[in-house]
Design a protein around this motif. Structure first.
Motif, PDB file in Angstrom:
ATOM      1  N   PHE A  37       0.794  -1.185  -0.106  1.00 20.01           N
ATOM      2  CA  PHE A  37      -0.114  -0.150   0.072  1.00 20.01           C
ATOM      3  C   PHE A  37       1.001   1.374   0.166  1.00 20.01           C
ATOM      4  N   PRO A  38       0.439   2.569  -0.462  1.00 20.68           N
ATOM      5  CA  PRO A  38       1.307   3.530  -0.533  1.00 20.68           C
ATOM      6  C   PRO A  38       1.297   4.293   0.870  1.00 20.68           C
ATOM      7  N   ASP A  39       0.490   3.945   1.845  1.00 20.19           N
ATOM      8  CA  ASP A  39       0.655   4.639   3.176  1.00 20.19           C
ATOM      9  C   ASP A  39       0.385   3.529   4.372  1.00 20.19           C
ATOM     10  N   MET A  40       0.756   3.870   5.432  1.00 20.91           N
ATOM     11  CA  MET A  40       0.474   3.173   6.631  1.00 20.91           C
ATOM     12  C   MET A  40      -1.170   3.637   7.320  1.00 20.91           C
ATOM     13  N   GLU A  41      -1.879   2.572   7.334  1.00 20.21           N
ATOM     14  CA  GLU A  41      -3.461   2.735   7.730  1.00 20.21           C
ATOM     15  C   GLU A  41      -3.599   1.661   8.295  1.00 20.21           C
ATOM     16  N   GLU A  42      -4.724   1.572   9.394  1.00 21.89           N
ATOM     17  CA  GLU A  42      -5.112   0.413   9.797  1.00 21.89           C
ATOM     18  C   GLU A  42      -5.884  -0.412   8.616  1.00 21.89           C
ATOM     19  N   ARG A  43      -5.943  -1.491   8.436  1.00 18.00           N
ATOM     20  CA  ARG A  43      -6.293  -2.399   7.265  1.00 18.00           C
ATOM     21  C   ARG A  43      -7.166  -3.439   7.938  1.00 18.00           C
ATOM     22  N   ALA A  44      -8.079  -3.888   6.916  1.00 19.45           N
ATOM     23  CA  ALA A  44      -8.875  -5.038   7.295  1.00 19.45           C
ATOM     24  C   ALA A  44      -9.162  -5.769   5.913  1.00 19.45           C
ATOM     25  N   PHE A  45      -9.011  -6.849   5.988  1.00 14.97           N
ATOM     26  CA  PHE A  45      -9.100  -8.057   4.742  1.00 14.97           C
ATOM     27  C   PHE A  45     -10.416  -8.952   5.142  1.00 14.97           C
ATOM     28  N   TRP A  46     -11.007  -9.369   3.931  1.00 12.44           N
ATOM     29  CA  TRP A  46     -11.852 -10.495   4.326  1.00 12.44           C
ATOM     30  C   TRP A  46     -11.579 -11.549   3.227  1.00 12.44           C
ATOM     31  N   MET A  47     -12.417 -12.736   3.492  1.00 11.92           N
ATOM     32  CA  MET A  47     -12.175 -14.116   2.555  1.00 11.92           C
ATOM     33  C   MET A  47     -12.973 -14.244   1.663  1.00 11.92           C
ATOM     34  N   LYS A  48     -13.799 -13.038   0.903  1.00 13.33           N
ATOM     35  CA  LYS A  48     -14.763 -13.093  -0.072  1.00 13.33           C
ATOM     36  C   LYS A  48     -14.344 -13.744  -1.268  1.00 13.33           C
ATOM     37  N   ASN A  49     -14.729 -14.950  -1.908  1.00 10.54           N
ATOM     38  CA  ASN A  49     -14.313 -15.704  -2.959  1.00 10.54           C
ATOM     39  C   ASN A  49     -12.962 -16.164  -2.943  1.00 10.54           C
TER      40      ASN A  49
END
Length: 180
Positions: free
Chosen positions: A105-117
């Motif tokens: 990613f271009p920056d530092m942020e809190e991230r969240a991923f999911w498992m869709k598909n």
């Protein structure tokens, strides 16, 4: 009530038919662009019955907290554009323990991923800009739309097979080093 159900059924069949014709038109190859210091290149990823095939675009080493011990090395595929990050490991049916996908990613942020598909269980490793692992979501449930947050700011996210972190003793505070 029956008319409502018939309308839903017809709409579902229409959507499924549209998806099938789009899929058949794009079933042979997916084009991705990657940038490097030497310029832009185009790579083709073949779509198989097992999902999109892995494309080695670099290597990554897991380093112990002290930085002296290499815990494990893997090959990585990179997700650097918005489109690549959105696709991630979706539709893959398998991946070996010596493979992973590194999201940049271009920056530092809190991230969240999911498992869709996403059909395989994953360990999702969140990494700060100093290459230190700040959090890990282990054994993510395939096909789940549950949000899996980093809880801390991260610039990189690494997806590996579910159980990888336990098997190779990768933990919070360890570091990574990668090269393209």
């Amino acid at each position: 009530m029956q008319l409502h159900l018939k309308c839903i059924l017809i709409a579902s069949l229409y959507v499924a038919g549209c998806h099938q014709s789009n899929t058949s038109n794009n079933s042979n190859a997916v084009e991705t662009n990657t940038s490097s210091n030497t310029g832009t290149t185009t790579e083709a990823a073949t779509v198989t019955s097992n999902g999109t095939t892995f494309k080695k675009q670099g290597t990554l080493a897991f380093l112990g907290k002290s930085g002296a011990d290499t815990l494990r090395k893997i090959d990585i595929q990179l997700a650097q554009t918005d489109e690549q990050r959105a696709d991630g490991l979706m539709y893959r049916k398998s991946m070996t323990d010596d493979q992973g996908m590194l999201f940049i990613f271009p920056d530092m942020e809190e991230r969240a991923f999911w498992m869709k598909n996403t059909y395989i269980s994953l360990d999702i490793i969140y990494i700060a800009d100093n290459m230190e692992i700040v959090s890990i979501q282990k054994y993510a449930t395939p096909l789940s739309e549950e949000s899996l947050p980093s809880y801390k700011k991260a610039k990189y996210v690494l997806e590996v097979n579910g159980g990888f972190c336990d098997k190779y003793h990768v933990a919070y505070g360890d570091k990574i080093a990668y090269q393209q």
